[in-house]
Design a protein around this motif. Structure first.
Motif, PDB file in Angstrom:
ATOM      1  N   GLN A 134     -13.214  -9.683  -0.717  1.00 28.68           N
ATOM      2  CA  GLN A 134     -14.104  -9.070  -1.707  1.00 28.68           C
ATOM      3  C   GLN A 134     -14.571  -7.712  -1.187  1.00 28.68           C
ATOM      4  O   GLN A 134     -15.109  -7.607  -0.090  1.00 28.68           O
ATOM      5  CB  GLN A 134     -15.296  -9.974  -1.988  1.00 28.68           C
ATOM      6  N   VAL A 135     -14.333  -6.688  -1.999  1.00 30.18           N
ATOM      7  CA  VAL A 135     -14.690  -5.324  -1.602  1.00 30.18           C
ATOM      8  C   VAL A 135     -16.103  -5.024  -2.098  1.00 30.18           C
ATOM      9  O   VAL A 135     -16.378  -5.111  -3.304  1.00 30.18           O
ATOM     10  CB  VAL A 135     -13.698  -4.302  -2.196  1.00 30.18           C
ATOM     11  N   LYS A 140     -15.865   2.550   0.465  1.00 29.21           N
ATOM     12  CA  LYS A 140     -14.972   3.689   0.203  1.00 29.21           C
ATOM     13  C   LYS A 140     -13.969   3.775   1.346  1.00 29.21           C
ATOM     14  O   LYS A 140     -14.128   3.149   2.385  1.00 29.21           O
ATOM     15  CB  LYS A 140     -15.770   4.992   0.061  1.00 29.21           C
ATOM     16  N   ASP A 141     -12.925   4.557   1.110  1.00 32.38           N
ATOM     17  CA  ASP A 141     -11.868   4.731   2.116  1.00 32.38           C
ATOM     18  C   ASP A 141     -11.308   3.377   2.563  1.00 32.38           C
ATOM     19  O   ASP A 141     -11.238   3.070   3.760  1.00 32.38           O
ATOM     20  CB  ASP A 141     -12.393   5.503   3.335  1.00 32.38           C
ATOM     21  N   GLY A 155     -21.456   1.964   2.467  1.00 29.72           N
ATOM     22  CA  GLY A 155     -22.725   2.668   2.311  1.00 29.72           C
ATOM     23  C   GLY A 155     -22.743   4.017   2.994  1.00 29.72           C
ATOM     24  O   GLY A 155     -21.864   4.849   2.810  1.00 29.72           O
ATOM     25  N   SER A 156     -23.765   4.188   3.856  1.00 30.11           N
ATOM     26  CA  SER A 156     -23.930   5.457   4.580  1.00 30.11           C
ATOM     27  C   SER A 156     -23.282   5.428   5.958  1.00 30.11           C
ATOM     28  O   SER A 156     -23.459   6.357   6.743  1.00 30.11           O
ATOM     29  CB  SER A 156     -25.431   5.768   4.726  1.00 30.11           C
ATOM     30  N   PRO A 160     -15.595   2.670   9.818  1.00 31.25           N
ATOM     31  CA  PRO A 160     -15.145   1.582   8.946  1.00 31.25           C
ATOM     32  C   PRO A 160     -15.539   0.202   9.476  1.00 31.25           C
ATOM     33  O   PRO A 160     -15.698   0.000  10.678  1.00 31.25           O
ATOM     34  CB  PRO A 160     -13.616   1.758   8.942  1.00 31.25           C
ATOM     35  N   THR A 161     -15.715  -0.717   8.543  1.00 29.61           N
ATOM     36  CA  THR A 161     -16.049  -2.112   8.853  1.00 29.61           C
ATOM     37  C   THR A 161     -14.929  -3.012   8.323  1.00 29.61           C
ATOM     38  O   THR A 161     -14.455  -2.825   7.208  1.00 29.61           O
ATOM     39  CB  THR A 161     -17.371  -2.519   8.198  1.00 29.61           C
ATOM     40  N   GLU A 162     -14.525  -3.981   9.141  1.00 27.63           N
ATOM     41  CA  GLU A 162     -13.490  -4.912   8.703  1.00 27.63           C
ATOM     42  C   GLU A 162     -14.089  -5.879   7.675  1.00 27.63           C
ATOM     43  O   GLU A 162     -15.124  -6.515   7.933  1.00 27.63           O
ATOM     44  CB  GLU A 162     -12.927  -5.696   9.884  1.00 27.63           C
TER      45      GLU A 162
END
Length: 255
Positions: A134-135, A140-141, A155-156, A160-162
């Protein structure tokens, strides 16, 4: 002579099945992830009355052709860049595992993904990836690595987060998969159960973001086979007509 009618009729049915299958392959030449189908035939043989009385297993004269069914050929199609970051191609072995509206586990190599209204990664046919990725709305990106790791900048954040891991499914006998339409397949006893694993692991392919796998239909080969199937149909029709004319002649001689 009666046998000739049945033999020719079986040939007509077999040729028509071959023509329909080849025509469907050609119609899907531009369908991403499409896998061509082949038709399986078998020679129909009979036992003579003497062999039946003796319980023999030897086969006698041919009695035509029988269509055993068709199966998909899972050779890899060419990979081309699409420029869409949600397009996903599999280089090597494996299928994406998805869930249809009824909760059935299906398998496909057509990786044109999008994000549905609830944020889940979903195929163009509306089937969600079984991995349940779930995105978040503020993501973004979005990046999908070759090993299946899905990451996004949330968010801010600046890094990147997995947010998930895509797995691939393989089968002991993929030829035994049953087509359910829309480039999706269902496991059967013939195919065996799915084996899940991470992309790039031993026996699994890798994922290529921003690419699509083209159909594996070869136009020249398919057109050649289609012409041969049409000629076979015509020849069987002539045999049927000739047998009918001979039987008509025999009936007239008896009068």
């Amino acid at each position: 002579m009666i046998d000739a009618l049945y033999i020719a009729a079986s040939g007509l049915q077999g040729s028509q099945t071959q023509i329909d299958t080849l025509s469907n392959n050609l119609a899907n030449m531009q369908t991403p992830g499409y896998k061509r189908s082949n038709v399986n035939f078998a020679n129909v043989a009979m036992l003579t009355p003497a062999q039946v009385a003796q319980g023999a297993g030897a086969q006698g004269p041919g009695e035509g052709v029988e269509v055993l069914g068709s199966h998909a050929v899972f050779s890899e199609g060419a990979l081309v860049q699409s420029g869409n970051p949600l397009d996903l191609a599999i280089q090597g072995q494996g299928f994406l595992e998805v869930l249809d509206a009824a909760g059935n586990h299906l398998y496909t190599r057509a990786g044109q993904l999008h994000v549905d209204s609830e944020g889940y990664l979903t195929t163009a046919q509306g089937n969600r990836l079984a991995d349940g990725i779930q995105v978040p709305p503020d993501a973004k990106d979005l990046t999908i690595a070759s090993d299946g790791k899905v990451s996004a900048v949330l968010g801010s954040d600046t890094q990147p987060t997995e947010i998930g891991q895509i797995q691939l499914a393989t089968f002991a006998s993929p030829d035994g998969l049953q087509s359910v339409g829309s480039n999706a397949y269902m496991a059967t006893e013939a195919s065996g159960d799915a084996t899940l694993g991470r992309p790039q692991d031993s026996g699994f392919g890798s994922l290529q973001q921003g690419m699509i796998e083209q159909s594996n239909v070869d136009m020249v080969q398919s057109m050649t086979s289609l012409v041969l199937a049409q000629r076979a149909y015509q020849l069987n029709a002539r045999v049927l007509q000739a047998a009918d004319e001979i039987l008509d002649t025999i009936n007239n001689l008896r009068r």
